[in-house]
Design a protein around this motif. Structure first.
Motif, PDB file in Angstrom:
ATOM      1  N   MET A 175      63.820   5.844  12.009  1.00  0.00           N
ATOM      2  CA  MET A 175      63.441   4.781  11.099  1.00  0.00           C
ATOM      3  C   MET A 175      62.026   5.013  10.611  1.00  0.00           C
ATOM      4  SD  MET A 175      62.912   0.766  11.868  1.00  0.00           S
ATOM      5  CE  MET A 175      61.330   1.059  12.598  1.00  0.00           C
ATOM      6  N   THR A 176      61.815   4.873   9.342  1.00  0.00           N
ATOM      7  CA  THR A 176      60.470   4.939   8.783  1.00  0.00           C
ATOM      8  C   THR A 176      60.199   3.642   8.058  1.00  0.00           C
ATOM      9  OG1 THR A 176      61.276   5.939   6.746  1.00  0.00           O
ATOM     10  CG2 THR A 176      60.571   7.438   8.489  1.00  0.00           C
ATOM     11  N   GLY A 177      58.959   3.427   7.729  1.00  0.00           N
ATOM     12  CA  GLY A 177      58.592   2.214   7.005  1.00  0.00           C
ATOM     13  C   GLY A 177      58.474   1.034   7.919  1.00  0.00           C
ATOM     14  N   GLY A 178      59.359   0.083   7.764  1.00  0.00           N
ATOM     15  CA  GLY A 178      59.240  -1.148   8.518  1.00  0.00           C
ATOM     16  C   GLY A 178      58.565  -2.196   7.659  1.00  0.00           C
ATOM     17  N   TYR A 179      58.343  -3.326   8.228  1.00  0.00           N
ATOM     18  CA  TYR A 179      57.753  -4.456   7.523  1.00  0.00           C
ATOM     19  C   TYR A 179      56.775  -5.101   8.495  1.00  0.00           C
ATOM     20  CZ  TYR A 179      57.744  -8.380   4.241  1.00  0.00           C
ATOM     21  OH  TYR A 179      57.385  -9.331   3.317  1.00  0.00           O
ATOM     22  N   ALA A 180      55.503  -5.112   8.156  1.00  0.00           N
ATOM     23  CA  ALA A 180      54.482  -5.558   9.104  1.00  0.00           C
ATOM     24  C   ALA A 180      53.537  -6.579   8.480  1.00  0.00           C
ATOM     25  CB  ALA A 180      53.684  -4.363   9.603  1.00  0.00           C
ATOM     26  N   LEU A 181      52.985  -7.384   9.355  1.00  0.00           N
ATOM     27  CA  LEU A 181      51.975  -8.337   8.921  1.00  0.00           C
ATOM     28  C   LEU A 181      51.038  -8.656  10.066  1.00  0.00           C
ATOM     29  CD1 LEU A 181      53.256 -11.890   9.152  1.00  0.00           C
ATOM     30  CD2 LEU A 181      54.951 -10.088   9.007  1.00  0.00           C
ATOM     31  N   ILE A 182      49.869  -9.149   9.674  1.00  0.00           N
ATOM     32  CA  ILE A 182      48.882  -9.659  10.617  1.00  0.00           C
ATOM     33  C   ILE A 182      48.637 -11.106  10.227  1.00  0.00           C
ATOM     34  CG2 ILE A 182      46.484  -9.549  11.381  1.00  0.00           C
ATOM     35  CD1 ILE A 182      46.581  -6.552  10.776  1.00  0.00           C
ATOM     36  N   VAL A 183      48.628 -11.984  11.228  1.00  0.00           N
ATOM     37  CA  VAL A 183      48.331 -13.389  10.978  1.00  0.00           C
ATOM     38  C   VAL A 183      47.128 -13.759  11.832  1.00  0.00           C
ATOM     39  CG1 VAL A 183      49.228 -15.738  10.930  1.00  0.00           C
ATOM     40  CG2 VAL A 183      50.801 -13.807  10.652  1.00  0.00           C
ATOM     41  N   ARG A 184      46.116 -14.302  11.178  1.00  0.00           N
ATOM     42  CA  ARG A 184      44.890 -14.724  11.869  1.00  0.00           C
ATOM     43  C   ARG A 184      44.844 -16.249  11.862  1.00  0.00           C
ATOM     44  NH1 ARG A 184      39.905 -12.413  13.201  1.00  0.00           N
ATOM     45  NH2 ARG A 184      38.164 -13.870  13.157  1.00  0.00           N
ATOM     46  N   PHE A 185      44.814 -16.823  13.056  1.00  0.00           N
ATOM     47  CA  PHE A 185      44.753 -18.269  13.220  1.00  0.00           C
ATOM     48  C   PHE A 185      43.381 -18.660  13.758  1.00  0.00           C
ATOM     49  CE2 PHE A 185      49.276 -17.262  14.150  1.00  0.00           C
ATOM     50  CZ  PHE A 185      49.879 -18.034  13.170  1.00  0.00           C
ATOM     51  N   ILE A 186      42.774 -19.655  13.159  1.00  0.00           N
ATOM     52  CA  ILE A 186      41.565 -20.269  13.703  1.00  0.00           C
ATOM     53  C   ILE A 186      42.013 -21.607  14.289  1.00  0.00           C
ATOM     54  CG2 ILE A 186      39.219 -21.075  13.265  1.00  0.00           C
ATOM     55  CD1 ILE A 186      39.643 -18.090  12.618  1.00  0.00           C
ATOM     56  N   ILE A 187      41.764 -21.784  15.574  1.00  0.00           N
ATOM     57  CA  ILE A 187      42.225 -22.972  16.276  1.00  0.00           C
ATOM     58  C   ILE A 187      41.098 -24.009  16.320  1.00  0.00           C
ATOM     59  CG2 ILE A 187      43.210 -23.796  18.444  1.00  0.00           C
ATOM     60  CD1 ILE A 187      44.295 -20.946  18.839  1.00  0.00           C
ATOM     61  N   ARG A 214      43.237 -16.434  17.198  1.00  0.00           N
ATOM     62  CA  ARG A 214      44.394 -15.673  17.643  1.00  0.00           C
ATOM     63  C   ARG A 214      44.814 -14.780  16.485  1.00  0.00           C
ATOM     64  NH1 ARG A 214      42.487 -18.028  21.121  1.00  0.00           N
ATOM     65  NH2 ARG A 214      43.439 -19.140  22.867  1.00  0.00           N
ATOM     66  N   VAL A 215      45.084 -13.524  16.786  1.00  0.00           N
ATOM     67  CA  VAL A 215      45.547 -12.576  15.777  1.00  0.00           C
ATOM     68  C   VAL A 215      46.898 -12.041  16.235  1.00  0.00           C
ATOM     69  CG1 VAL A 215      45.083 -10.405  14.574  1.00  0.00           C
ATOM     70  CG2 VAL A 215      43.180 -11.949  15.138  1.00  0.00           C
ATOM     71  N   PHE A 216      47.892 -12.254  15.394  1.00  0.00           N
ATOM     72  CA  PHE A 216      49.242 -11.769  15.691  1.00  0.00           C
ATOM     73  C   PHE A 216      49.481 -10.504  14.891  1.00  0.00           C
ATOM     74  CE2 PHE A 216      51.825 -15.530  17.322  1.00  0.00           C
ATOM     75  CZ  PHE A 216      50.713 -16.211  17.781  1.00  0.00           C
ATOM     76  N   TYR A 217      50.064  -9.496  15.551  1.00  0.00           N
ATOM     77  CA  TYR A 217      50.560  -8.318  14.856  1.00  0.00           C
ATOM     78  C   TYR A 217      52.070  -8.358  14.988  1.00  0.00           C
ATOM     79  CZ  TYR A 217      51.830  -3.648  13.516  1.00  0.00           C
ATOM     80  OH  TYR A 217      52.416  -2.589  12.890  1.00  0.00           O
ATOM     81  N   GLU A 218      52.745  -8.280  13.851  1.00  0.00           N
ATOM     82  CA  GLU A 218      54.202  -8.355  13.828  1.00  0.00           C
ATOM     83  C   GLU A 218      54.750  -7.147  13.074  1.00  0.00           C
ATOM     84  OE1 GLU A 218      55.541 -12.208  12.366  1.00  0.00           O
ATOM     85  OE2 GLU A 218      53.633 -13.101  13.021  1.00  0.00           O
ATOM     86  N   LEU A 219      55.729  -6.480  13.669  1.00  0.00           N
ATOM     87  CA  LEU A 219      56.388  -5.352  13.039  1.00  0.00           C
ATOM     88  C   LEU A 219      57.891  -5.562  13.126  1.00  0.00           C
ATOM     89  CD1 LEU A 219      56.365  -2.498  11.743  1.00  0.00           C
ATOM     90  CD2 LEU A 219      56.346  -1.576  14.083  1.00  0.00           C
ATOM     91  N   TYR A 220      58.536  -5.518  11.981  1.00  0.00           N
ATOM     92  CA  TYR A 220      59.976  -5.711  11.867  1.00  0.00           C
ATOM     93  C   TYR A 220      60.607  -4.425  11.348  1.00  0.00           C
ATOM     94  CZ  TYR A 220      58.430 -10.467  12.355  1.00  0.00           C
ATOM     95  OH  TYR A 220      57.840 -11.611  12.830  1.00  0.00           O
ATOM     96  N   SER A 221      61.873  -4.229  11.636  1.00  0.00           N
ATOM     97  CA  SER A 221      62.542  -3.008  11.191  1.00  0.00           C
ATOM     98  C   SER A 221      62.578  -2.914   9.672  1.00  0.00           C
ATOM     99  CB  SER A 221      63.946  -2.913  11.781  1.00  0.00           C
ATOM    100  OG  SER A 221      64.707  -4.059  11.446  1.00  0.00           O
ATOM    101  N   LEU A 279      45.659 -26.086  14.363  1.00  0.00           N
ATOM    102  CA  LEU A 279      44.936 -25.076  13.587  1.00  0.00           C
ATOM    103  C   LEU A 279      43.940 -25.644  12.589  1.00  0.00           C
ATOM    104  CD1 LEU A 279      47.987 -22.768  12.795  1.00  0.00           C
ATOM    105  CD2 LEU A 279      46.322 -22.558  14.662  1.00  0.00           C
ATOM    106  N   ALA A 280      42.851 -24.897  12.424  1.00  0.00           N
ATOM    107  CA  ALA A 280      41.889 -25.175  11.355  1.00  0.00           C
ATOM    108  C   ALA A 280      42.244 -24.354  10.119  1.00  0.00           C
ATOM    109  CB  ALA A 280      40.474 -24.859  11.820  1.00  0.00           C
ATOM    110  N   SER A 281      42.762 -23.123  10.335  1.00  0.00           N
ATOM    111  CA  SER A 281      43.156 -22.291   9.195  1.00  0.00           C
ATOM    112  C   SER A 281      44.092 -21.175   9.644  1.00  0.00           C
ATOM    113  CB  SER A 281      41.934 -21.690   8.499  1.00  0.00           C
ATOM    114  OG  SER A 281      41.298 -20.739   9.334  1.00  0.00           O
ATOM    115  N   THR A 282      44.794 -20.620   8.647  1.00  0.00           N
ATOM    116  CA  THR A 282      45.722 -19.510   8.857  1.00  0.00           C
ATOM    117  C   THR A 282      45.553 -18.526   7.717  1.00  0.00           C
ATOM    118  OG1 THR A 282      47.334 -20.998   9.868  1.00  0.00           O
ATOM    119  CG2 THR A 282      48.161 -18.884   9.099  1.00  0.00           C
TER     120      THR A 282
END
Length: 109
Positions: free
Chosen positions: A1-13, A54-61, A86-89
C-alpha cells in the motif's frame, strides 16, 4: 500500500480539569478505534512543556477509511463531547511524500 490519508489535529484544552476529562474521553474512544480496519495509526501526543495541548496523528489506509472512521458511533460521541473541554482545534490534512509506516499486517496486530 502506498499513499494513505493522514492528518494532524492540535487541541488546546481549557484547563487541567478539562485535560483530565478529555484524556478519559480519548481512552474510551480508542476502544472502538482499535477495531477499525482502515485506521492504521491513531496516536495522541502531549508536546513537551505544553500540558494543555494534545496533538493527534492519524493515518488511514485511504480517504474512504477516514470517512468510515468519521461515521462510527464512538467517533461521533467524541466529536460531540470534546467541545466542552477545548479552547481551540486545528486540523491539518497531510499529503504523503515518503516515509515508513506499519504494513497492514502490523497495523492489525
Amino acid at each position: 500500500m502506498t499513499g494513505g490519508y493522514a492528518l494532524i489535529v492540535r487541541f488546546i484544552i481549557r484547563d487541567a480539569d478539562a485535560a483530565e476529562a478529555f484524556d478519559a474521553l480519548v481512552v474510551r474512544t480508542l476502544e472502538g478505534i482499535r477495531k477499525e480496519p482502515g485506521t492504521l495509526v491513531y496516536v495522541n501526543h502531549i508536546p513537551e512543556g505544553e500540558p494543555l495541548v494534545r496533538v493527534f496523528y492519524e493515518l488511514y489506509s485511504d480517504e474512504a477509511a477516514f470517512q468510515a472512521h468519521e461515521r462510527q458511533p464512538h467517533t461521533g460521541e467524541m466529536l460531540r463531547e470534546r467541545e466542552q473541554y477545548l479552547a481551540s482545534t486545528e486540523v491539518t490534512f497531510l499529503g504523503e511524500q515518503a516515509g515508513k509506516r506499519p504494513t497492514p499486517q502490523e497495523a492489525s496486530a
